[in-house]
Structures are given as structure tokens and as C-alpha cells.
Design a protein around this motif. Structure first.
Motif, PDB file in Angstrom:
ATOM      1  N   LEU A  44     -15.425  17.139  32.231  1.00 47.09           N
ATOM      2  CA  LEU A  44     -14.168  17.812  32.575  1.00 47.09           C
ATOM      3  C   LEU A  44     -14.003  19.091  31.752  1.00 47.09           C
ATOM      4  O   LEU A  44     -13.694  20.160  32.294  1.00 47.09           O
ATOM      5  N   TYR A  45     -14.223  18.980  30.439  1.00 48.81           N
ATOM      6  CA  TYR A  45     -14.099  20.139  29.546  1.00 48.81           C
ATOM      7  C   TYR A  45     -15.114  21.223  29.942  1.00 48.81           C
ATOM      8  O   TYR A  45     -14.798  22.403  29.958  1.00 48.81           O
ATOM      9  N   ARG A  46     -16.327  20.791  30.260  1.00 45.97           N
ATOM     10  CA  ARG A  46     -17.357  21.759  30.656  1.00 45.97           C
ATOM     11  C   ARG A  46     -16.986  22.440  31.967  1.00 45.97           C
ATOM     12  O   ARG A  46     -17.181  23.643  32.119  1.00 45.97           O
ATOM     13  N   ASP A  47     -16.427  21.666  32.899  1.00 46.29           N
ATOM     14  CA  ASP A  47     -16.025  22.229  34.189  1.00 46.29           C
ATOM     15  C   ASP A  47     -14.924  23.271  34.012  1.00 46.29           C
ATOM     16  O   ASP A  47     -14.966  24.325  34.643  1.00 46.29           O
ATOM     17  N   VAL A  48     -13.939  22.953  33.168  1.00 47.08           N
ATOM     18  CA  VAL A  48     -12.836  23.900  32.933  1.00 47.08           C
ATOM     19  C   VAL A  48     -13.398  25.190  32.323  1.00 47.08           C
ATOM     20  O   VAL A  48     -13.015  26.293  32.717  1.00 47.08           O
ATOM     21  N   THR A  49     -14.334  25.047  31.373  1.00 49.45           N
ATOM     22  CA  THR A  49     -14.937  26.223  30.737  1.00 49.45           C
ATOM     23  C   THR A  49     -15.707  27.049  31.770  1.00 49.45           C
ATOM     24  O   THR A  49     -15.567  28.277  31.826  1.00 49.45           O
ATOM     25  N   SER A  88     -13.315  28.741  34.270  1.00 46.20           N
ATOM     26  CA  SER A  88     -12.603  29.851  33.620  1.00 46.20           C
ATOM     27  C   SER A  88     -13.512  31.065  33.496  1.00 46.20           C
ATOM     28  O   SER A  88     -13.096  32.192  33.773  1.00 46.20           O
ATOM     29  N   CYS A  89     -14.754  30.828  33.067  1.00 50.38           N
ATOM     30  CA  CYS A  89     -15.692  31.942  32.879  1.00 50.38           C
ATOM     31  C   CYS A  89     -16.022  32.608  34.215  1.00 50.38           C
ATOM     32  O   CYS A  89     -16.059  33.842  34.305  1.00 50.38           O
ATOM     33  N   ALA A  90     -16.240  31.803  35.247  1.00 45.75           N
ATOM     34  CA  ALA A  90     -16.620  32.364  36.553  1.00 45.75           C
ATOM     35  C   ALA A  90     -15.485  33.208  37.137  1.00 45.75           C
ATOM     36  O   ALA A  90     -15.723  34.330  37.606  1.00 45.75           O
ATOM     37  N   VAL A  91     -14.264  32.682  37.096  1.00 49.02           N
ATOM     38  CA  VAL A  91     -13.132  33.421  37.667  1.00 49.02           C
ATOM     39  C   VAL A  91     -12.843  34.673  36.833  1.00 49.02           C
ATOM     40  O   VAL A  91     -12.570  35.748  37.373  1.00 49.02           O
ATOM     41  N   VAL A 133      -7.324  38.420  30.455  1.00 53.79           N
ATOM     42  CA  VAL A 133      -7.683  37.755  31.723  1.00 53.79           C
ATOM     43  C   VAL A 133      -8.266  36.376  31.425  1.00 53.79           C
ATOM     44  O   VAL A 133      -7.880  35.378  32.045  1.00 53.79           O
ATOM     45  N   TYR A 134      -9.174  36.293  30.433  1.00 54.66           N
ATOM     46  CA  TYR A 134      -9.815  35.006  30.132  1.00 54.66           C
ATOM     47  C   TYR A 134      -8.785  33.944  29.760  1.00 54.66           C
ATOM     48  O   TYR A 134      -8.810  32.832  30.290  1.00 54.66           O
ATOM     49  N   TRP A 135      -7.862  34.287  28.862  1.00 56.98           N
ATOM     50  CA  TRP A 135      -6.910  33.282  28.398  1.00 56.98           C
ATOM     51  C   TRP A 135      -5.931  32.883  29.490  1.00 56.98           C
ATOM     52  O   TRP A 135      -5.539  31.723  29.579  1.00 56.98           O
ATOM     53  N   THR A 136      -5.542  33.854  30.329  1.00 54.32           N
ATOM     54  CA  THR A 136      -4.643  33.518  31.437  1.00 54.32           C
ATOM     55  C   THR A 136      -5.339  32.533  32.383  1.00 54.32           C
ATOM     56  O   THR A 136      -4.770  31.505  32.772  1.00 54.32           O
ATOM     57  N   VAL A 137      -6.595  32.856  32.736  1.00 53.69           N
ATOM     58  CA  VAL A 137      -7.356  32.006  33.658  1.00 53.69           C
ATOM     59  C   VAL A 137      -7.614  30.627  33.026  1.00 53.69           C
ATOM     60  O   VAL A 137      -7.445  29.586  33.681  1.00 53.69           O
ATOM     61  N   ALA A 138      -7.983  30.623  31.749  1.00 49.41           N
ATOM     62  CA  ALA A 138      -8.284  29.348  31.071  1.00 49.41           C
ATOM     63  C   ALA A 138      -7.041  28.453  31.016  1.00 49.41           C
ATOM     64  O   ALA A 138      -7.134  27.247  31.261  1.00 49.41           O
ATOM     65  N   ILE A 139      -5.878  29.055  30.729  1.00 47.65           N
ATOM     66  CA  ILE A 139      -4.633  28.266  30.678  1.00 47.65           C
ATOM     67  C   ILE A 139      -4.331  27.712  32.073  1.00 47.65           C
ATOM     68  O   ILE A 139      -3.967  26.552  32.239  1.00 47.65           O
ATOM     69  N   TRP A 140      -4.528  28.554  33.085  1.00 49.12           N
ATOM     70  CA  TRP A 140      -4.285  28.129  34.463  1.00 49.12           C
ATOM     71  C   TRP A 140      -5.128  26.898  34.819  1.00 49.12           C
ATOM     72  O   TRP A 140      -4.625  25.900  35.334  1.00 49.12           O
ATOM     73  N   PHE A 141      -6.421  26.955  34.517  1.00 46.07           N
ATOM     74  CA  PHE A 141      -7.307  25.840  34.859  1.00 46.07           C
ATOM     75  C   PHE A 141      -7.004  24.601  34.011  1.00 46.07           C
ATOM     76  O   PHE A 141      -7.106  23.478  34.499  1.00 46.07           O
ATOM     77  N   THR A 142      -6.629  24.819  32.751  1.00 45.20           N
ATOM     78  CA  THR A 142      -6.294  23.692  31.880  1.00 45.20           C
ATOM     79  C   THR A 142      -5.072  22.947  32.431  1.00 45.20           C
ATOM     80  O   THR A 142      -5.054  21.718  32.494  1.00 45.20           O
TER      81      THR A 142
END
Lengths: 71, 220
Positions: B158-163, B166-169, B205-214
Motif C-alpha cells: 500500500l505504501y509503495r503504491d501511494v509513493t 504520487s510520483c507518476a502523477v 505539486v508533489y506534496w499536494t498529490v501525495a496528500i491527495w493519494f494518502t
């Protein structure tokens, strides 16, 4: 994807943490699967099926049906 | 075996409302903090000394440092760890498992904060401190990469998928944005292509996307 993981887990009397430990994943993963927020990988789905002694499609429910031409 | 139909719509709606509410409260706190900062320091004064990108980078550094401290507190005490709604059902063994992950995540976050602060405060005119800043950033980047590698190896799927998500988007957004931005600068539209502004945009952008996916995966 709709699933019956929570029903199976509670039927065995396990907590989310306990199931997570048995499957070698985090409790967050179990929670995310149970709340339909995450579809597990095929290896994890197979491990769940083995652990509960049921078929994968007993745990995970997919309503997709092949059209007549694909049958 | 009969399958019960689950009433999934209601909790989803509740989560969405909660998410919007958190965003609104966060926005309001940010707004009032900026007003308070303006009254205390004077934002006009700050913008004279620093560029807009440097001010944002410094703000990010402060936010990352605060997040790092919160995560560090969570790694040191189970009661604080359980304050997070997604951890309220956590057992003692889970806290023990999460402890090193949280600790190293906090260290990584604070290293990120230090990098952003150095980038914001480094002055190109001071040759000596500049070189020190450069090597400082290199050292922090090496440390941060090593910690990220260590965390990746301890993550479950799950953690790997979120990472990965986030990176891809982030890459999709950043690639598009940077090319348009660079084109505007190269084609003489009078837009500056400042390296610090690029880093600030990319990090934002990274942190916004990462928070969104989290949040989407129910981990926050």
C-alpha cells in the motif's frame, strides 16, 4: 472493488492488526482494502484466499460479466 | 454464499465532507497566519530582502519542519501516535512496528526542511558560505536518499503504491508545467525561469498529490 474481507476477518475473531501480521502487511493496508479504498495486488489477494481457505472470488466481488460475443 | 450489499455511499460522503472541512479550516488558518506574519514582520519588507520563490521555500521549510516534529512526537509516544484518526485502532505491536518508520520519515522531512531553508537563504554574493551551502545540500540529499531507500525496503504494497502513484502523477503535472514555463521563458514572453521557483513548484505539486493519494487510501 467490493469485498468481504471484514466479514471473514471478524468471523475468525481477528483484529485488523492480527490479520495484517498474518499476511505480512500493514494494518493500514487491511483497513484500506476493507473500506474499498485499495485493491490489493494479486499475490496478496491469493494469500488472503489461502489464509481463509476460500476462493479469491469469495473475498472479492466483481460485477463484470462478459458480453455474449466474448463468451 | 449470499453477499450482502454494503451501504458504501454514506461513509464516502462523510469522508468527502470531512476532507473539504479540513481543507477549509487549513485554508483559514493559513490565511490568518499570513495576516499575523504581515503584522509582525511585514510581508512587504520580507519580499524586498527575498524573492517570492525564496519566501515560499522558507514557508515550506517551516511547514516541513513542523510536520517532521509532529511525526517525531508520534514515533516517541503511543498516545500521540493514536491521536491520528487512522491509528485509533492500533495495537501496541503496531506502534512498535511503525516506530522506526515514523522516526526515519521525520528525519527525512527535517532534512527536506533544511534543504529548502538553505536554498531560500543562500546568497549568491557570498562565495564562501555559498560553497558550504552547496556541499551541505549535497550531504543532505545523500542522507535523504539513503533514508528513502531504507523506508522503501520496509514499506508494504500500500505504501509503495501511494509513493508510485504520487510520483507518476507529479511527473505528469511537472513535465507539462515545466515545458510550458520553459517555453514561455525561452520564447521571450518575459517570464523568468528561476531554479528555486522550479524546485518550489515541483515540491508543491508533489506534496499536494501525495496528500491527495494518502487521504484517498484512507491513511490520513
Amino acid at each position: 472493488m467490493e469485498n468481504r474481507l471484514k466479514d471473514l476477518r471478524t468471523a475468525h475473531g481477528w483484529s485488523q492488526s492480527e490479520l495484517a501480521y498474518r499476511l505480512g502487511v500493514s494494518r493500514q493496508t487491511i483497513n484500506a482494502v476493507e473500506t474499498d479504498k485499495y485493491d490489493p495486488s494479486l499475490p496478496l489477494a491469493l494469500r488472503m484466499a489461502k489464509l481463509f481457505g476460500v476462493a479469491v472470488d469469495t473475498i472479492f466481488i466483481d460485477h463484470w460479466m462478459p458480453s455474449k460475443g466474448e463468451e | 454464499m449470499t453477499i450482502e450489499q454494503k451501504p458504501v455511499d454514506e461513509p464516502k460522503k462523510r469522508n468527502r465532507t470531512k476532507f473539504v472541512l479540513q481543507m477549509v479550516v487549513g485554508g483559514a488558518i493559513g490565511w490568518f497566519s499570513m495576516i499575523a506574519l504581515d503584522r509582525l514582520v511585514g510581508l512587504d519588507q520580507l519580499f524586498v530582502v527575498m524573492s517570492g520563490a525564496a519566501v515560499i521555500a522558507l514557508t515550506m521549510a517551516i511547514i516541513f519542519c513542523l510536520i517532521g516534529l509532529i511525526v517525531l512526537a508520534m514515533s516517541s509516544n503511543r498516545t500521540i501516535f493514536m491521536l491520528n484518526q487512522s491509528n485509533r485502532n492500533a495495537e501496541a505491536s503496531e506502534f512498535d512496528n511503525m516506530k522506526p518508520l515514523l522516526f526515519w520519515s521525520a528525519i527525512c522531512m527535517m532534512m527536506y526542511a533544511a534543504i529548502m531553508a538553505i536554498l531560500a537563504l543562500a546568497n549568491p554574493a557570498d562565495q564562501g558560505p555559498q560553497l558550504l551551502s552547496f556541499w551541505g545540500i549535497i550531504a543532505l540529499m545523500i542522507g535523504q536518499t539513503a533514508i528513502t531507500w531504507h523506508l522503501w525496503n520496509r514499506y508494504d504494497e500500500l505504501y509503495r503504491d501511494v509513493t508510485k502513484e504520487s510520483c507518476a502523477v507529479t511527473f505528469a503535472f511537472v513535465e507539462f508545467g515545466l515545458i510550458v514555463w520553459a517555453a514561455a521563458a525561452i520564447c521571450g514572453l518575459g517570464i523568468a525561469f528561476d531554479p528555486l521557483a522550479v524546485i518550489v513548484a515541483m515540491t508543491g505539486v508533489y506534496w499536494t498529490v501525495a496528500i491527495w493519494f494518502t487521504v484517498r487510501r484512507g491513511m490520513a
